[in-house]
Design a protein around this motif. Structure first.
Motif, PDB file in Angstrom:
ATOM      1  N   SER A  54     -10.240  -2.622  -8.749  1.00 27.23           N
ATOM      2  CA  SER A  54      -9.092  -1.734  -8.988  1.00 27.23           C
ATOM      3  C   SER A  54      -9.557  -0.313  -9.270  1.00 27.23           C
ATOM      4  CB  SER A  54      -8.265  -2.280 -10.154  1.00 27.23           C
ATOM      5  OG  SER A  54      -7.223  -1.408 -10.478  1.00 27.23           O
ATOM      6  N   LEU A  55     -10.650  -0.203 -10.002  1.00 23.04           N
ATOM      7  CA  LEU A  55     -11.187   1.122 -10.297  1.00 23.04           C
ATOM      8  C   LEU A  55     -11.640   1.834  -9.024  1.00 23.04           C
ATOM      9  CD1 LEU A  55     -12.063   3.187 -12.439  1.00 23.04           C
ATOM     10  CD2 LEU A  55     -14.265   2.021 -12.534  1.00 23.04           C
ATOM     11  N   ALA A  56     -12.247   1.068  -8.097  1.00 19.22           N
ATOM     12  CA  ALA A  56     -12.678   1.671  -6.833  1.00 19.22           C
ATOM     13  C   ALA A  56     -11.477   2.161  -6.020  1.00 19.22           C
ATOM     14  CB  ALA A  56     -13.493   0.653  -6.030  1.00 19.22           C
ATOM     15  N   GLU A  57     -10.396   1.335  -5.978  1.00 23.99           N
ATOM     16  CA  GLU A  57      -9.192   1.753  -5.260  1.00 23.99           C
ATOM     17  C   GLU A  57      -8.577   2.998  -5.875  1.00 23.99           C
ATOM     18  OE1 GLU A  57      -6.558  -1.522  -5.231  1.00 23.99           O
ATOM     19  OE2 GLU A  57      -7.607  -2.602  -3.612  1.00 23.99           O
ATOM     20  N   GLU A  58      -8.485   2.991  -7.202  1.00 27.88           N
ATOM     21  CA  GLU A  58      -7.917   4.163  -7.877  1.00 27.88           C
ATOM     22  C   GLU A  58      -8.771   5.403  -7.626  1.00 27.88           C
ATOM     23  OE1 GLU A  58      -5.100   4.427  -9.344  1.00 27.88           O
ATOM     24  OE2 GLU A  58      -4.622   2.319  -8.976  1.00 27.88           O
ATOM     25  N   GLN A  59     -10.087   5.190  -7.564  1.00 28.67           N
ATOM     26  CA  GLN A  59     -10.967   6.330  -7.293  1.00 28.67           C
ATOM     27  C   GLN A  59     -10.726   6.876  -5.878  1.00 28.67           C
ATOM     28  OE1 GLN A  59     -12.842   7.761  -9.549  1.00 28.67           O
ATOM     29  NE2 GLN A  59     -13.369   9.347  -8.056  1.00 28.67           N
ATOM     30  N   THR A  60     -10.525   5.945  -4.933  1.00 25.10           N
ATOM     31  CA  THR A  60     -10.219   6.378  -3.550  1.00 25.10           C
ATOM     32  C   THR A  60      -8.909   7.152  -3.501  1.00 25.10           C
ATOM     33  OG1 THR A  60     -11.361   4.414  -2.715  1.00 25.10           O
ATOM     34  CG2 THR A  60      -9.918   5.562  -1.189  1.00 25.10           C
ATOM     35  N   ASN A  63      -9.406  10.564  -4.942  1.00 23.92           N
ATOM     36  CA  ASN A  63     -10.051  11.499  -4.010  1.00 23.92           C
ATOM     37  C   ASN A  63      -9.070  11.990  -2.949  1.00 23.92           C
ATOM     38  OD1 ASN A  63     -12.477  11.205  -5.359  1.00 23.92           O
ATOM     39  ND2 ASN A  63     -13.168   9.495  -4.054  1.00 23.92           N
ATOM     40  N   ARG A  64      -8.231  11.037  -2.440  1.00 29.15           N
ATOM     41  CA  ARG A  64      -7.241  11.445  -1.440  1.00 29.15           C
ATOM     42  C   ARG A  64      -6.236  12.436  -2.021  1.00 29.15           C
ATOM     43  NH1 ARG A  64      -2.380   9.573  -0.567  1.00 29.15           N
ATOM     44  NH2 ARG A  64      -2.717   7.768  -1.931  1.00 29.15           N
ATOM     45  N   LEU A  65      -5.768  12.156  -3.235  1.00 26.75           N
ATOM     46  CA  LEU A  65      -4.809  13.060  -3.866  1.00 26.75           C
ATOM     47  C   LEU A  65      -5.434  14.415  -4.166  1.00 26.75           C
ATOM     48  CD1 LEU A  65      -3.067  10.553  -6.300  1.00 26.75           C
ATOM     49  CD2 LEU A  65      -2.114  11.554  -4.231  1.00 26.75           C
ATOM     50  N   ARG A  66      -6.723  14.413  -4.516  1.00 24.66           N
ATOM     51  CA  ARG A  66      -7.396  15.697  -4.736  1.00 24.66           C
ATOM     52  C   ARG A  66      -7.417  16.530  -3.441  1.00 24.66           C
ATOM     53  NH1 ARG A  66     -10.521  16.367  -9.366  1.00 24.66           N
ATOM     54  NH2 ARG A  66     -10.667  14.513 -10.712  1.00 24.66           N
ATOM     55  N   ALA A  67      -7.682  15.833  -2.300  1.00 28.13           N
ATOM     56  CA  ALA A  67      -7.683  16.538  -1.013  1.00 28.13           C
ATOM     57  C   ALA A  67      -6.289  17.074  -0.683  1.00 28.13           C
ATOM     58  CB  ALA A  67      -8.171  15.595   0.098  1.00 28.13           C
TER      59      ALA A  67
END
Length: 598
Positions: free
Chosen positions: A124-130, A133-137
């Protein structure tokens, strides 16, 4: 190595250490106790082994040495007792070892469950991190777009300010020009009013003189000896046929309505006196007198001059050019075609394309240089006749456009649509400058003059509506008995014909805004909701196609003069030539027929 990668490595190491701490901290005491128990068990096993060896030695000594002494027996008993206690202790330790083993199994199961939970959380942490990153972009892109929009907004604000200043200046100039135009119009109207008064006075004087002269001529004709006129007994056999309105009518066919029409045409007021003497056989209006009065019109076009296939399927519209001997037709095949009638050519002079649906109406401007067509694709188009090019496309209606006419030509056009609106278009900017909400779908419209000061529209709700574009006021509507299919104006703009879905044609006097005559026949049936009727060039005859394929021609005084055959299916539209005594018609059979009087 980037800063962000270094941070995440440190974070992962920290998480691993934290996990190791959590997993070992809870079981540290158990593990230590288990280790102590294992060491103790090993020590006890060693002691037990020694005791077993000593026990065996003692047993062997006893067996070899006889009964033995009492001391040795006591020692053996002591050792046996000690061995028994050691065995009990060993049993207790084995029991505790089993309990500890079970506890270790339970704790291992809990550890496994914690590991599963940990792996799920890591996933779940990996998904949230992805997602992070997408939201940051996306945030970065939105920031960039926001900056660009701010710059564009500043530019548009500057342009708007400049345009507002220019608009204010032009508005001031427009007000000045409108005031000047209003003054000029008022002066023009005053001059026109004076001219109209003078013309009315002259016309009244001429009518009085002509009436007095005709009365004197009729009285002189009555006083002539009886042998100068045929007797009543042989009038039918010897008198020549009287040609009224282009049709052959014998003397016996003259009735009171005919006499009234003749009297009205030649300006006689004492109709009762004239009728009484006419029916008594004392006088007959001479052919020359009727011709001189203008009551006798042109002969009806009865011969088929040309017949050709105009379109690939049903033909909807036809219109003569105002300057050339040329006909424009529009059909369901999405094309407008021009036909050169003067050359008797059955091949089209030009094919005007650009529409994406069937054509509903066509019309020329007064110079014949432009042709205007409406379509089922919610638009209207303007082509040039000289080079056959599409010049303007007018789109903005939300329903099919049924009719269009020039107003204030050649700069403005008015269109009527099934979306219950009329739109006025400026061809210089190719934009709609005014929308009139009629409340009912428009089937046809006409304009009263070249300035387009008044627009007349016929609607599905049975009403004829009048729109004054100078004052933006709507005059009183005229209600018909059924929905309206077409409108047409006489050349002097005083009379309007209206084809109605109850299979009648109404003649309206626009000076009184009322119906003055109705044209019908037992075989006449309006073919469709957009069937077009037409005035001839001098406004004395009316033609309209019927569902039985015939074309009916009436005199404005109410007589059905002739019926033209030629179409095998319903006739949709007819149009009189403005310069020749010719009539064009189109219908459902794709055919266009040109009728002529010679």
């Amino acid at each position: 190595m980037s800063t962000e990668e270094h941070v995440w490595r440190a974070h992962i190491v920290k998480c691993l250490r934290e996990r190791n701490r959590k997993e070992c901290e809870n079981f540290k005491e158990i593990i230590e106790q288990n280790n102590r128990l294992i060491d103790h068990v090993a020590q006890l096993k060693s002691d037990n082994l020694k005791l077993s060896v000593e026990n065996e030695q003692l047993r062997s000594a006893v067996s070899t040495g006889g009964s033995g002494t009492g001391v040795q027996g006591a020692a053996v008993a002591t050792l046996e007792k000690k061995l028994l206690s050691q065995q009990e202790e060993l049993i207790e330790l084995h029991k505790r070892k089993g309990e500890n083993s079970q506890l270790i199994v339970d704790l291992n199961m809990k550890v496994e469950q914690q590991r599963l939970t940990m792996s799920e959380k890591e996933h779940s942490l990996a998904e949230e991190q992805t997602n992070n990153n997408r939201l940051r972009a996306e945030v970065h892109l939105l920031h960039s777009s926001l900056e660009e929009l701010k710059k564009l907004n500043n530019t548009l604000l500057d342009e708007h300010t400049a345009l507002q200043l220019a608009f204010s200046s032009l508005e001031d100039k427009m007000r000045g020009i409108q005031d000047e135009n209003r003054c000029l119009v008022e002066r023009l109207m005053r001059h026109k009013s004076k001219d109209a008064d003078k013309l009315n006075e002259e016309n009244e004087s001429i009518i009085r003189k002509r009436s007095a002269k005709l009365k004197r001529d009729l009285e002189d004709a009555v006083r002539e000896p009886s042998n100068s006129a045929p007797t009543s007994g042989n009038r039918n056999s010897t008198s020549p046929a009287q040609f009224v309105g282009g049709g052959m009518i014998t003397d016996d066919d003259f009735d009171e309505a005919t006499i009234n029409g003749a009297m009205e045409a030649i300006g006689i007021d004492d109709t009762e006196y004239f009728n009484a003497r006419f029916t008594a056989g004392e006088l007959r209006p001479s052919l020359d007198a009727l011709k001189a009065s203008g009551y006798l019109g042109q002969a009806n076009p009865t011969k088929i001059l040309m017949k050709f296939e105009a379109h690939e399927n049903e033909s909807h519209a036809v219109r003569w050019s105002p300057v050339e001997r040329m006909v424009a037709t529009g059909g369901a095949d999405r094309k407008v075609k021009l036909w050169d009638i003067g050359k008797n050519s059955t091949e089209p002079r030009a094919v005007l394309s650009g529409s994406s649906a069937g054509i509903n109406s066509v019309d020329f401007d007064s110079t014949g240089a432009y042709i205007l067509g409406t379509s089922n694709d919610y638009g209207a188009r303007v082509w040039t006749v000289m080079d056959n090019r599409l010049r303007h496309t007018l789109t903005g209606h939300s329903g099919k456009v049924m009719a269009a006419k020039y107003v204030q030509e050649p700069i403005k056009v008015v269109t009527g649509s099934h979306d219950r609106t009329l739109k006025i278009w400026d061809l210089r900017s190719i934009a709609c400058i005014e929308t009139k909400f009629a409340g009912s779908s428009c089937n046809d419209l006409v304009t009263t003059d070249s300035l387009g000061s008044t627009i007349i529209s016929g609607h599905y709700d049975k009403k004829i509506r009048f729109w004054d574009i100078r004052t933006e006021k709507q005059a009183d509507d005229v209600l018909m008995p059924a929905k309206i299919t077409s409108l047409d104006l006489s050349k002097d703009c005083n009379y309007l014909i209206c084809s109605v879905r109850d299979d009648t044609i109404k003649l309206l006097d626009l000076r009184k805004n009322q119906v003055i005559s109705t044209f019908t026949n037992e075989h006449f049936k309006i073919s469709c909701d957009f069937a077009r009727a037409s005035f001839n060039s001098n406004g004395l005859k009316i033609a309209c196609g019927s569902a039985d394929g015939a074309i009916y021609i009436w005199n404005v005084n109410g007589f059905l003069e002739t019926t033209l055959k030629g179409h095998s299916t319903a006739v949709n539209a007819v149009s009189w030539s403005p310069n020749h005594n010719e009539l064009a018609s189109v219908g459902k059979s794709k055919r266009c027929i040109i009728y002529s009087d010679s």
